[in-house]
Motif scaffolding. Structure first.
Motif: not given
Length: 914
Positions: A739-742, A762-773, A778-784
């Motif tokens: 999950q974290v790697e995804s 690129g926007l959908p990928y960033a939003l999907a990553s935010l959903s995972y975080c 994953l607070d720091l990865l969410r900030a990134s």
């Protein structure tokens, strides 16, 4: 310094025990009331009492300390009274010059003990309880003395003289007055040699000469009692003072003649050590070989092990020691042969806690052999074979009603499923004898793992296997860290639930493991001698406080703190300490995932400081990796590579070692920052080679290699190839539930499309990553991810500058509080770009609002040597100075921009040794 050879057999009075009796008499003098003389406080009195308690518990050890060792320990705990205590002990020993003196001394000891015949006692008078540890010790000493013949008493007097004389010759702290007194005492002993016991004393003199000759040989000394060297025959090595200590402060192993150091009985008998003592020695040597394998000599230690095997064929652990010895000296064929022998001879008979049920043969248990075989398959990278064998072990354990083996097998399966990536276990765990319960639905691997973890924990609790319970709690914490608990059944009423991980549950599981340290029940305690814990405590008196993290051990300190007594480790088995230490490693990993860098670093430092001695080599390497990574992210590469150099000297950089992988990671990151793409690709290839070709094995390493390969392609502006590699990597992570790697790969895909000019894609990928975080906290990865999302909005045009700035300011607290140098610098540069892109913002009115973040970004990027971001920061600074009408500052910023661009274009000019 070598100790004194102790007489074998039953409890025997020795000069060391006489010294302890003198100290006990000082501690509980019957003529004193309240706090006895010379103690000035209760704390001083209690300190000596605790020390005596540890000494008396070591009375059954193989090796007894010499007088100078006892004096050194008294200096550690004596404080202001160390000189008085040492003088009193030495003077009292030197006064024992005749058998009558010994009789009077032991009669005085009887008065120290309380009891029905002790008379009326004052309220505050110190009287020893005869049933206490100290009281039992005095009673044993008095009884042993009463059983001595006159010849034995003369032996004891002679040994006391040798005991004092050796201390005088080796300890410079004695005054000349003491030397003269002890010399007179030794002369007085010679009067008894003129008695009608010439034959007796002739044997004593021969024994003294044998001991003197033995001290001229090299001692068998790698945490090893000297008497165990009697197991080696006809091996004699001349003394070499250089072999005692090497540059690392490690102790080297050497050997002495077996004939000289045998325990000699006056009647002519020869005694060897008991099986329990040899078992303890073998366990200690296995631990020492794994930590300091290079300090062992292959041939010499092999001779010792062969002699042990010849004398005691039933000690199958000797094969395991031979396997370790050959393994650490690169003799892999012999290592494999000895490993097979150890497995053949000891499967089901050693290393496993088991109470056989009624009517069951306790020798050669097949289910335990299957458990060991499955763990071996797992260790060597054959997960499917391991899972098949472990499933068979479950079936056999159920047939033989071996609940303990079943509990350990379930734990091993849980560890296998959590460490190895399985997309499905169909056909393996689906047999009728499978531990899974058929519910008519197809459970995912994660659901199966959850059921197995719960079942293993419940079974371990019912069997009262405390260490396995703690290990299962750690496994549950690791599972809850990266998995959302979903309903196991796909039908029935659905209740509302938040599909998110719960950090509170993770912390609860980790805390449950801490209870082990207070209520542990060592399941292998029958292997531990009664005084082993106190022996370890006494040895630790000479150790410096704390562990040197990321620094070389230059030897023990000469000046020790007398209050170190109160900071010594308690009597806790090493396996328990290792489990408790693992909980701190899990906490450090959890805080890394959650994004709290300070807490992750604190837990790693706690482990390195408090659990370094009990840790395995892999865990010790892991904590060094975490600390060095923290240095690289927050301090830069200079300090990280300096710490890495120290770690490489401590740990062997073999293939796939954590230290080697860390080195390649640091080299790759620095090569990308410097623009040295060929070197970065070379490092990526080496990482890929280290990973196993077997499916589902080394998933973490495979993910790391693919991720860095995609970043290298991105730095080379090969966007389509980088996107293809990242997409393939995401499919693999999704398949094996990483999950974290995804989330990280989705964020990389968004960055690839942004730099290729397709911000909308690129926007959908960033939003999907935010959903995972958000799901996995994953607070720091969410900030990134929020920072990347702000950059994407900014790439869409100046109309979205305020939206990007709002997103960025929302992530600033997490980024500035827990982010590393690169993340903070990116945030500063993005903030400046947002202000400059906003049409309503005027640079001339508020220039510092843009220049301050750019300067901070340039300063933080200097430690990382990140030429690309530094060039961007100086480029923006030059634009700002141009708008402000400051040509000198503009030219200076433009010159710095040019230098960094040139460094990116010509990376070969920079020396970069790999």
């Amino acid at each position: 310094m070598a100790g004194v050879v102790k007489a074998p057999g039953a409890f025997a009075i020795t000069p060391h025990k006489v010294s302890v009796c003198i100290l006990v008499n000082i501690y509980a003098s019957p003529s004193q009331i309240s706090v006895p003389f010379p103690f000035s406080s209760v704390s001083q009195h209690n300190r000596l009492g605790l020390y005596l308690l540890a000494l008396t518990k070591t009375c059954d050890d193989i090796l007894e300390p010499k007088l100078d060792q006892l004096i050194n320990q008294l200096r550690e705990i004596g404080g202001l009274l160390d000189h008085w205590l040492t003088d009193h002990v030495t003077s009292r020993l030197s006064s024992l010059s005749s058998p009558d003196d010994l009789f009077n001394f032991f009669n005085e000891l009887r008065e120290t003990l309380g009891g029905p015949d002790s008379g009326v006692m004052e309220d505050d008078q110190v009287i020893l309880d005869p049933n206490s540890n100290l009281g039992m010790f005095l009673r044993r000493c008095i009884l042993a003395f009463n059983l001595l013949t006159f010849e034995g008493i003369c032996h004891l007097l002679t040994n006391i003289g040798i005991y004092c004389k050796e201390a005088i010759s080796s300890c410079s702290s004695y005054e000349l007055r003491r030397v003269d007194d002890s010399g007179n005492d030794l002369e007085s002993l010679s009067e008894y040699e003129n008695m009608d016991l010439n034959l007796v004393f002739r044997k004593i003199n021969e024994e003294m000469e044998a001991r003197k000759r033995a001290t001229e040989q090299v001692s068998f000394h790698l945490h090893l009692p000297k008497e165990l060297s009697t197991l080696v025959e006809d091996i004699e090595v001349s003394a070499d003072p250089k072999s005692e200590h090497n540059d690392k402060g490690r102790e080297s192993s050497s050997y002495a003649s077996g004939e000289l150091l045998r325990d000699v009985d006056p009647n002519g008998g020869v005694f060897l050590r008991t099986n329990w003592q040899i078992q303890g020695y073998l366990m200690e040597q296995a631990d020492a070989i794994e930590k300091h394998g290079s300090s062992f000599t292959l041939n010499a230690f092999e001779l010792t092990l062969r002699q042990l095997q010849k004398l005691a064929p039933e000690l199958h652990r000797v094969h395991f020691l031979r396997y370790l010895n050959n393994l650490y000296h690169d003799d892999y064929f012999s290592a494999l042969e000895n490993l097979h022998r150890y497995f053949d001879y000891s499967a089901g008979t050693e290393g496993f806690d088991f109470v056989p049920p009624a009517g069951c043969n306790s020798f050669g248990r097949y289910e335990i052999a299957l458990l060991c075989l499955g763990m071996m398959h797992f260790h060597f990278g054959h997960p499917k074979k391991a899972l098949e064998v472990l499933t068979e072990a479950v079936r056999v354990s159920q047939q033989h009603s071996n609940d303990t083996c079943l509990a350990y097998t379930l734990a091993a399966i849980c560890n296998l499923l959590s460490e190895i990536g399985f997309s499905t276990t169909s056909g393996i765990l689906g047999s009728p004898f499978s531990p899974m319960i058929s519910v008519g639905t197809s459970l995912s691997v994660q659901q199966q793992l959850f059921v197995l973890l719960k079942g293993s924990l419940k079974r371990a609790e019912s069997l009262k296997l405390k260490q396995l319970v703690a290990a299962n709690h750690l496994a549950m914490a690791k599972f809850d860290l990266t998995h959302v608990q979903r309903p196991l059944l796909s039908f029935g009423p659905k209740t509302s639930m938040k599909l998110r991980t719960c950090p509170i549950i993770v912390c609860k599981e980790l805390r449950c493991g801490y209870h082990l340290i207070s209520e542990f029940c060592c399941e292998g305690s029958t292997m531990t001698a009664d005084g082993a814990f106190s022996t370890a405590w006494l040895k630790n008196l000479q150790k410096p406080m704390g562990s040197l993290v990321l620094s070389q051990d230059n030897g023990s300190r000469n000046n020790s703190n007398p209050f170190l007594f109160f900071t010594q480790p308690s009597s806790i088995p090493g396996s328990v300490m290792q489990l408790v230490g693992s909980s701190y490693l899990h906490r450090a990993t959890a805080w890394e995932i959650y994004g709290s860098a300070p807490l992750a670093r604190v837990n790693a430092l706690v482990y390195a400081t408090c659990f370094a001695d009990a840790s395995s080599s892999s865990d010790a390497a892991l904590v060094h990796v975490k600390l060095i990574q923290h240095l690289a992210v927050f301090k830069g590469y200079k300090e990280a590579f300096a710490a890495l150099k120290t770690a490489e000297e401590k740990f062997l950089c073999v293939s796939k070692s954590r230290i080697l992988i860390l080195k390649l990671q640091l080299l790759h990151e620095r090569a990308l920052h410097r623009g040295h793409l060929k070197l970065a690709q070379q490092v990526c290839d080496e990482l890929g080679v280290l990973a196993s070709s077997v499916t589902a094995v080394d998933m973490e390493l495979k993910t790391e290699a693919s991720l860095r390969h995609a970043r290298t392609l991105l730095a080379a502006k090969q966007f389509s190839q980088a996107a293809a590699v990242a997409h393939s990597l995401f499919c693999m992570c999704y398949k094996f539930n990483l999950q974290v790697e995804s989330a990280t790969v989705l964020l990389l895909l968004a960055e690839i499309h942004m730099k290729s000019g397709n911000a909308v894609v690129g926007l959908p990928y960033a939003l999907a990553s935010l959903s995972y975080c958000q799901t996995f906290n994953l607070d720091l990865l969410r900030a990134s991810a929020t920072l990347t999302l702000a950059e994407l909005w900014l790439s869409l045009g100046s109309n979205h500058a305020k939206t990007a700035l709002t997103l960025l300011h929302g992530a600033f607290p997490m980024i500035l509080g827990h982010g590393g140098l690169e993340l903070c610098a990116r945030a500063y540069i993005t903030e400046a770009k947002c202000y400059l892109s906003d049409p309503s913002f005027s640079v001339s009115k508020n220039p510092e609002l843009v220049l301050d973040p750019l300067r901070q970004a340039a300063d933080e990027l200097q430690a990382l040597e990140h030429h690309e971001l530094m060039a961007e920061a100086f480029y923006l600074m030059a634009i700002v100075f141009d708008k402000l009408g400051q040509p000198e500052q503009r030219e200076e910023a433009a010159s710095s921009f040019k230098n960094h661009v040139m460094s990116l274009d010509h990376p070969h000019d920079v020396e970069d040794p790999i």
